[in-house]
Design a protein around this motif. Sequence first.
Motif, PDB file in Angstrom:
ATOM      1  N   THR A  86      47.864  38.155  34.467  1.00  0.00           N
ATOM      2  CA  THR A  86      49.022  37.270  34.608  1.00  0.00           C
ATOM      3  C   THR A  86      48.740  36.084  35.510  1.00  0.00           C
ATOM      4  N   GLU A  87      47.964  36.281  36.566  1.00  0.00           N
ATOM      5  CA  GLU A  87      47.698  35.191  37.505  1.00  0.00           C
ATOM      6  C   GLU A  87      46.582  34.272  37.021  1.00  0.00           C
ATOM      7  N   GLY A  88      45.908  34.635  35.924  1.00  0.00           N
ATOM      8  CA  GLY A  88      44.783  33.869  35.398  1.00  0.00           C
ATOM      9  C   GLY A  88      43.542  34.738  35.376  1.00  0.00           C
ATOM     10  N   GLY A  89      42.545  34.322  34.625  1.00  0.00           N
ATOM     11  CA  GLY A  89      41.301  35.064  34.551  1.00  0.00           C
ATOM     12  C   GLY A  89      41.422  36.349  33.762  1.00  0.00           C
ATOM     13  N   PHE A  90      40.442  37.215  33.949  1.00  0.00           N
ATOM     14  CA  PHE A  90      40.335  38.487  33.230  1.00  0.00           C
ATOM     15  C   PHE A  90      40.039  39.582  34.244  1.00  0.00           C
ATOM     16  N   SER A 121      40.643  28.950  33.491  1.00  0.00           N
ATOM     17  CA  SER A 121      41.533  30.045  33.868  1.00  0.00           C
ATOM     18  C   SER A 121      41.274  30.462  35.316  1.00  0.00           C
ATOM     19  N   PRO A 122      41.839  29.697  36.266  1.00  0.00           N
ATOM     20  CA  PRO A 122      41.697  30.057  37.674  1.00  0.00           C
ATOM     21  C   PRO A 122      42.685  31.160  38.047  1.00  0.00           C
ATOM     22  N   SER A 123      42.582  31.636  39.247  1.00  0.00           N
ATOM     23  CA  SER A 123      43.577  32.543  39.806  1.00  0.00           C
ATOM     24  C   SER A 123      44.665  31.654  40.412  1.00  0.00           C
ATOM     25  N   HIS A 124      45.869  31.726  39.860  1.00  0.00           N
ATOM     26  CA  HIS A 124      46.965  30.873  40.318  1.00  0.00           C
ATOM     27  C   HIS A 124      47.556  31.387  41.628  1.00  0.00           C
ATOM     28  N   PHE A 125      48.208  30.479  42.350  1.00  0.00           N
ATOM     29  CA  PHE A 125      48.741  30.824  43.662  1.00  0.00           C
ATOM     30  C   PHE A 125      49.704  31.996  43.589  1.00  0.00           C
ATOM     31  N   HIS A 126      49.438  32.975  44.442  1.00  0.00           N
ATOM     32  CA  HIS A 126      50.259  34.178  44.537  1.00  0.00           C
ATOM     33  C   HIS A 126      50.156  34.723  45.957  1.00  0.00           C
ATOM     34  N   ARG A 127      50.938  35.753  46.238  1.00  0.00           N
ATOM     35  CA  ARG A 127      50.925  36.374  47.566  1.00  0.00           C
ATOM     36  C   ARG A 127      51.055  37.883  47.405  1.00  0.00           C
ATOM     37  N   LEU A 128      50.351  38.607  48.269  1.00  0.00           N
ATOM     38  CA  LEU A 128      50.411  40.068  48.302  1.00  0.00           C
ATOM     39  C   LEU A 128      50.920  40.532  49.665  1.00  0.00           C
ATOM     40  N   LYS A 129      51.450  41.739  49.698  1.00  0.00           N
ATOM     41  CA  LYS A 129      51.898  42.332  50.960  1.00  0.00           C
ATOM     42  C   LYS A 129      50.807  43.162  51.612  1.00  0.00           C
ATOM     43  N   SER A 130      49.608  43.151  51.030  1.00  0.00           N
ATOM     44  CA  SER A 130      48.452  43.888  51.551  1.00  0.00           C
ATOM     45  C   SER A 130      47.261  42.949  51.680  1.00  0.00           C
ATOM     46  N   ASP A 131      46.319  43.307  52.538  1.00  0.00           N
ATOM     47  CA  ASP A 131      45.052  42.578  52.600  1.00  0.00           C
ATOM     48  C   ASP A 131      44.302  42.784  51.290  1.00  0.00           C
ATOM     49  N   ILE A 156      49.420  32.934  50.897  1.00  0.00           N
ATOM     50  CA  ILE A 156      49.494  32.440  49.517  1.00  0.00           C
ATOM     51  C   ILE A 156      48.082  31.994  49.143  1.00  0.00           C
ATOM     52  N   PHE A 157      47.572  32.499  48.015  1.00  0.00           N
ATOM     53  CA  PHE A 157      46.193  32.153  47.681  1.00  0.00           C
ATOM     54  C   PHE A 157      45.956  32.143  46.170  1.00  0.00           C
ATOM     55  N   GLY A 158      44.911  31.432  45.796  1.00  0.00           N
ATOM     56  CA  GLY A 158      44.427  31.355  44.434  1.00  0.00           C
ATOM     57  C   GLY A 158      42.943  31.055  44.508  1.00  0.00           C
ATOM     58  N   SER A 159      42.254  31.100  43.387  1.00  0.00           N
ATOM     59  CA  SER A 159      40.807  30.884  43.390  1.00  0.00           C
ATOM     60  C   SER A 159      40.386  30.054  42.196  1.00  0.00           C
ATOM     61  N   SER A 160      39.314  29.278  42.398  1.00  0.00           N
ATOM     62  CA  SER A 160      38.835  28.426  41.310  1.00  0.00           C
ATOM     63  C   SER A 160      37.319  28.366  41.293  1.00  0.00           C
ATOM     64  N   LEU A 165      46.554  24.718  41.252  1.00  0.00           N
ATOM     65  CA  LEU A 165      46.512  26.177  41.184  1.00  0.00           C
ATOM     66  C   LEU A 165      47.862  26.882  41.081  1.00  0.00           C
ATOM     67  N   ALA A 166      48.943  26.147  40.961  1.00  0.00           N
ATOM     68  CA  ALA A 166      50.244  26.804  40.751  1.00  0.00           C
ATOM     69  C   ALA A 166      50.725  26.463  39.352  1.00  0.00           C
ATOM     70  N   TYR A 167      51.359  27.421  38.703  1.00  0.00           N
ATOM     71  CA  TYR A 167      51.931  27.200  37.383  1.00  0.00           C
ATOM     72  C   TYR A 167      53.103  26.229  37.464  1.00  0.00           C
ATOM     73  N   LYS A 168      53.294  25.411  36.432  1.00  0.00           N
ATOM     74  CA  LYS A 168      54.510  24.607  36.340  1.00  0.00           C
ATOM     75  C   LYS A 168      55.705  25.522  36.091  1.00  0.00           C
ATOM     76  N   THR A 169      55.527  26.454  35.164  1.00  0.00           N
ATOM     77  CA  THR A 169      56.501  27.521  34.922  1.00  0.00           C
ATOM     78  C   THR A 169      55.729  28.830  34.848  1.00  0.00           C
ATOM     79  N   LEU A 170      56.353  29.894  35.292  1.00  0.00           N
ATOM     80  CA  LEU A 170      55.681  31.188  35.309  1.00  0.00           C
ATOM     81  C   LEU A 170      55.468  31.707  33.898  1.00  0.00           C
ATOM     82  N   PRO A 171      54.333  32.363  33.650  1.00  0.00           N
ATOM     83  CA  PRO A 171      54.076  32.938  32.320  1.00  0.00           C
ATOM     84  C   PRO A 171      55.018  34.125  32.060  1.00  0.00           C
ATOM     85  N   GLU A 172      55.259  34.380  30.800  1.00  0.00           N
ATOM     86  CA  GLU A 172      56.057  35.546  30.405  1.00  0.00           C
ATOM     87  C   GLU A 172      55.263  36.806  30.729  1.00  0.00           C
ATOM     88  N   LYS A 173      55.948  37.852  31.166  1.00  0.00           N
ATOM     89  CA  LYS A 173      55.254  39.107  31.491  1.00  0.00           C
ATOM     90  C   LYS A 173      55.055  39.941  30.260  1.00  0.00           C
TER      91      LYS A 173
END
Length: 171
Positions: A19-23, A56-66, A112-116, A163-171
């Motif tokens: 969902t965040e990008g990549g495989f 297909s980068p990793s789009h900006f997201h946040r986790l509650k864990s390291d 908040i992080f993403g990767s490219s 690295l942020a989506y304009k609109t979120l992808p459908e789940k």
Amino acid sequence: MTTHSEQFWIDQLQLDPHTEGGFYKQVYSSDHSTTTWDKRERPYYTSIYFLLNLSSPSHFHRLKSDEIWYYHTGESLTVHMIHPNGKYEAVKLGLAADKGEVLQYVVPKGTIFGSSVESDEPDAFSLVSCMVSPGFDYHDFELFTQSELLKEYPNHQEIIEKLAYKTLPEK
């Protein structure tokens, strides 16, 4: 840098679109569990293979864990972070230690992080592993839009638009 193609690794590791990008594919989950801050039962850790490419980068997201990132093969990968205090930081994962690249890196919870992948090669990709502790759960995963991030971090407009989506992808 690598003798195998992106498709080789996708097929070999049986990776699926993320969902965040990549495989990705989850490959490990602890047999032991813990109770989290929100009283939920979770494995001590989970680990995935994660392949990203130019489109297909990793789009900006946040986790509650390291989350610990481990470099495996392909081009170097840049992890882009906006820390809770608003500071932007970029860390490169790769083999070129003499150029400041690291083999592994911990993204702190709440960041908040993403990767490219940044390369002039059209077939460029990067294969990494990511380990989350306590184990990953979509309940603790926040994916962001450009407008959400630009409201709070307008000084990081260039990387947010990348690295942020304009609109979120459908789940």
